[in-house]
Scaffold this motif. Structure first.
Motif, mmCIF file in Angstrom:
data_model
loop_
_atom_site.group_PDB
_atom_site.id
_atom_site.type_symbol
_atom_site.label_atom_id
_atom_site.label_comp_id
_atom_site.label_asym_id
_atom_site.label_seq_id
_atom_site.Cartn_x
_atom_site.Cartn_y
_atom_site.Cartn_z
ATOM 1 N N THR A 141 -6.871 6.484 -4.028
ATOM 2 C CA THR A 141 -6.298 5.366 -3.546
ATOM 3 C C THR A 141 -6.855 5.160 -2.385
ATOM 4 O OG1 THR A 141 -4.351 4.134 -3.070
ATOM 5 C CG2 THR A 141 -4.251 6.379 -2.392
ATOM 6 N N ASN A 142 -6.945 3.855 -1.767
ATOM 7 C CA ASN A 142 -7.557 3.499 -0.586
ATOM 8 C C ASN A 142 -6.589 2.862 0.436
ATOM 9 O OD1 ASN A 142 -10.332 3.776 -1.075
ATOM 10 N ND2 ASN A 142 -10.065 2.473 -2.907
ATOM 11 N N LEU A 143 -6.659 2.800 1.640
ATOM 12 C CA LEU A 143 -5.706 2.496 2.694
ATOM 13 C C LEU A 143 -6.776 1.787 3.783
ATOM 14 C CD1 LEU A 143 -3.888 5.692 3.142
ATOM 15 C CD2 LEU A 143 -3.170 3.630 1.819
ATOM 16 N N TYR A 169 -10.467 0.024 3.728
ATOM 17 C CA TYR A 169 -10.955 0.456 2.535
ATOM 18 C C TYR A 169 -10.140 -0.244 1.392
ATOM 19 C CZ TYR A 169 -13.259 4.093 5.462
ATOM 20 O OH TYR A 169 -14.121 4.782 6.165
ATOM 21 N N GLN A 170 -9.032 -0.591 1.710
ATOM 22 C CA GLN A 170 -8.185 -1.187 0.675
ATOM 23 C C GLN A 170 -8.488 -2.785 0.353
ATOM 24 O OE1 GLN A 170 -4.100 -1.030 1.088
ATOM 25 N NE2 GLN A 170 -3.483 -1.613 -1.089
ATOM 26 N N LYS A 213 -4.574 -5.947 -1.565
ATOM 27 C CA LYS A 213 -3.328 -5.542 -0.687
ATOM 28 C C LYS A 213 -2.079 -5.489 -1.504
ATOM 29 C CE LYS A 213 -5.690 -5.464 2.943
ATOM 30 N NZ LYS A 213 -6.916 -4.358 3.228
ATOM 31 N N SER A 235 0.782 -1.193 -0.010
ATOM 32 C CA SER A 235 -0.145 -0.082 -0.069
ATOM 33 C C SER A 235 0.926 1.143 0.055
ATOM 34 C CB SER A 235 -0.872 0.125 1.265
ATOM 35 O OG SER A 235 -0.007 0.542 2.348
#
Length: 109
Positions: free
Chosen positions: A87-89, A92-93, A96, A50
């Motif tokens: 972008t998601n983290l 929310y991601q 991976k 990420s």
């Protein structure tokens, strides 16, 4: 869903994608299950979990990735008048693997 859809499916060739732009180290392609009328994903070909796990040694790759994102976003904006780069983290991601969404229009779902 797999832990890393991009390595396990896209980069391995198991899932065929419609490419938008590709360099030696980066791939941008149309999302396989779009959430927007225009939905492109940009990924590094190297596995990076990420944005939070980037290391200093990844900076040249990040610059190449940002160049692909910028070029793609410019194309989408010219064709559609606007776009979002997301972008998601964390939770929310879903996958991976560092990835960015270049999207335009209202959500489909």
């Amino acid at each position: 869903m797999t832990e890393d859809f991009y390595c396990e499916e896209v980069l391995s060739g198991k899932t065929i994608v419609k490419k938008v732009l590709e360099t030696d180290n980066v791939l941008a392609y149309y999302h396989t299950n779009p959430f927007y009328p225009v939905h492109i994903v940009a990924i590094p070909k190297k596995h990076i979990s990420s944005l939070l796990t980037l290391e200093e040694s990844d900076h040249p790759l990040l610059l190449e990735l940002m160049t692909v994102i910028q070029t793609t976003a410019k194309m989408v904006t010219e064709e559609n008048g606007a776009c979002r780069v997301i972008t998601n983290l964390g939770k929310y991601q879903d996958s991976k693997h560092l990835h960015w969404h270049i999207v335009s229009g209202s959500p489909l779902k």
